[in-house]
Design a protein around this motif. Structure first.
Motif, short mmCIF file in Angstrom:
data_model
loop_
_atom_site.label_atom_id
_atom_site.label_comp_id
_atom_site.label_asym_id
_atom_site.label_seq_id
_atom_site.Cartn_x
_atom_site.Cartn_y
_atom_site.Cartn_z
N ARG A 128 0.84 -1.21 0.00
CA ARG A 128 0.00 0.00 0.00
C ARG A 128 0.87 1.25 0.00
N TYR A 129 2.15 1.08 0.33
CA TYR A 129 3.05 2.22 0.42
C TYR A 129 4.01 2.31 -0.76
N ARG A 134 -0.23 3.72 -4.88
CA ARG A 134 -1.01 4.78 -4.25
C ARG A 134 -1.53 5.78 -5.29
N ARG A 137 -4.45 4.27 -7.10
CA ARG A 137 -5.67 4.38 -6.28
C ARG A 137 -6.27 5.78 -6.40
N HIS A 188 -1.06 -10.35 -0.48
CA HIS A 188 -0.76 -9.01 -0.98
C HIS A 188 -1.63 -8.67 -2.20
N ASP A 191 -5.06 -7.87 -0.91
CA ASP A 191 -5.09 -6.55 -0.29
C ASP A 191 -5.02 -5.45 -1.32
N MET A 192 -4.24 -5.66 -2.39
CA MET A 192 -4.15 -4.62 -3.41
C MET A 192 -5.50 -4.40 -4.09
N PHE A 195 -7.60 -2.50 -1.65
CA PHE A 195 -7.08 -1.13 -1.54
C PHE A 195 -7.57 -0.27 -2.71
N GLN A 305 5.03 3.13 5.52
CA GLN A 305 4.32 2.26 6.45
C GLN A 305 4.54 2.72 7.90
N GLY A 320 -6.29 4.83 4.04
CA GLY A 320 -5.60 3.72 3.40
C GLY A 320 -4.74 2.88 4.32
N PRO A 322 -3.69 -0.03 6.50
CA PRO A 322 -4.25 -1.38 6.64
C PRO A 322 -4.41 -1.76 8.11
N ASP A 326 -8.86 -4.80 7.96
CA ASP A 326 -8.28 -5.15 6.66
C ASP A 326 -7.61 -6.52 6.75
#
Length: 352
Positions: A128-129, A134, A137, A188, A191-192, A195, A305, A320, A322, A326
């Protein structure tokens, strides 16, 4: 600004990265460490100048230590649930590695405990980082791609290939990991997707073991592999986006290739760990004419993070980040993938 006193659990290879990330933020002080390996505990304790009384073989004692403000857990999968449970019982904030737990039943028990006594928690979905993700998104949320019709996500590594003669290690032991590639890399990917697009509605999956035996590095004998080293599935998101997912540890030539391609009405966007500071955007430049551009990620899409963990500890709720839920929702999807593959059917996430 407050400096937070950290108790670090797990002193293996990934701990070095977490220590570096904490140091870069300048507001963390590691004051206690824990590991079942007493040699690692002594060596890392000396290197970090940790007092002998703050070196624990029992992580529960570290979590209960009143001199520790928050926990960072970097351990194999089978210990994740017990560490989070102890943090919830102690009311101590934590950052725990993914996957959230080994199996969904462990996650269910934690959810019940969390709902009774919430604690600030973060799960280590570190991609996410990645700036490119990002930015992707942000572009999706601002409607710059128009309606998103479909997307593909893959996470490929090559370290497990036959070419590398990779021996039997803990990542191939189902008692420790629960699953193989699915929990390690697939979590991952899941999660992506969450996200970028939100929750899963349904999916259809297959898990495969492509390399059926691995050499035991101690005995030299071949050990049967009983967990997946390849996973693929199709998913439908709650917003209607259709996704294709693929992950493997046997992709020769792939180091750490995590990427997403998003197909919208106004164009196609590609983001990857292979070029984390840029995205590739294909869109209509003029009626009937497409243009492909490599676009730098703007500054507002860059965060870390451990920067977000600081904000969480400060009492904020970064967009955003996690969090606990999440981690739980991710485990629900992992379980749906397992059930879909085992039962050879499409699984609705409302079945979870």
């Amino acid at each position: 600004m407050q400096t937070y006193r950290i108790g670090l659990i797990g002193l293996g290879g990934m701990a070095h990265s977490h220590l570096r990330w904490m140091a870069e933020e300048g507001r963390y002080e590691v004051v206690a460490v824990s590991d079942v390996n007493e040699q690692a505990l002594a060596e890392k304790g000396d290197a970090l100048d940790i007092a002998p009384g703050k070196r624990y073989t029992d992580f529960v004692q570290l979590i209960a230590d009143p001199d520790v403000d928050a926990i960072v857990s970097v351990t194999p999968n089978h210990i994740h649930a017990a560490i989070i449970r102890a943090c919830l019982e102690a009311g101590k904030p934590f950052l725990a590695e993914k996957p959230f737990t080994r199996i969904l039943q462990e996650a269910d028990a934690l959810l019940e405990q969390y709902e009774a006594q919430p604690v600030r928690g973060m799960v280590g979905f570190s991609y996410r980082y990645t700036p490119a993700f990002r930015y992707a998104r942000e572009l999706v949320r601002e409607g710059k791609l128009g309606a998103v019709r479909s997307f593909s996500v893959q996470y490929l590594q090559g370290w497990g290939s036959v070419l590398n003669d990779t021996p039997y290690i803990w990542r191939f032991n189902p008692e420790i990991t629960g699953t193989g590639t699915l929990g390690d890399l697939g979590s991952h990917m899941i999660d992506m997707a969450r996200f970028l697009f939100g929750e899963f509605k349904e999916l259809s999956a297959q898990l495969r073991t492509l390399v059926p035996e691995r050499r035991d590095p101690v005995t030299g004998r071949m050990v049967k592999i009983e967990i997946d080293d390849f996973v693929s599935f199709q998913g439908l998101m709650a917003g209607g986006e259709a996704g294709i997912f693929q992950s493997s540890r046997n992709a020769v030539g792939s180091d750490n290739q995590h990427e997403v391609t998003i197909y919208g009405d106004f164009g196609t966007l590609h983001a990857s760990t292979l070029d984390p500071e840029r995205v590739v955007w294909t869109r209509e430049e003029a009626p009937g004419r497409l243009a492909r551009a490599v676009v730098d990620v703007p500054a507002q899409c860059k965060a870390t993070q451990y920067g977000d963990f600081l904000l969480l500890l400060d009492g904020e709720a970064p967009d955003g980040l996690p969090g606990f839920m999440d981690g739980y929702r991710n485990q629900e999807v992992l379980d749906a993938v397992i059930r879909s593959s085992k039962e050879r059917r499409t699984v609705s996430l409302s079945d979870s």
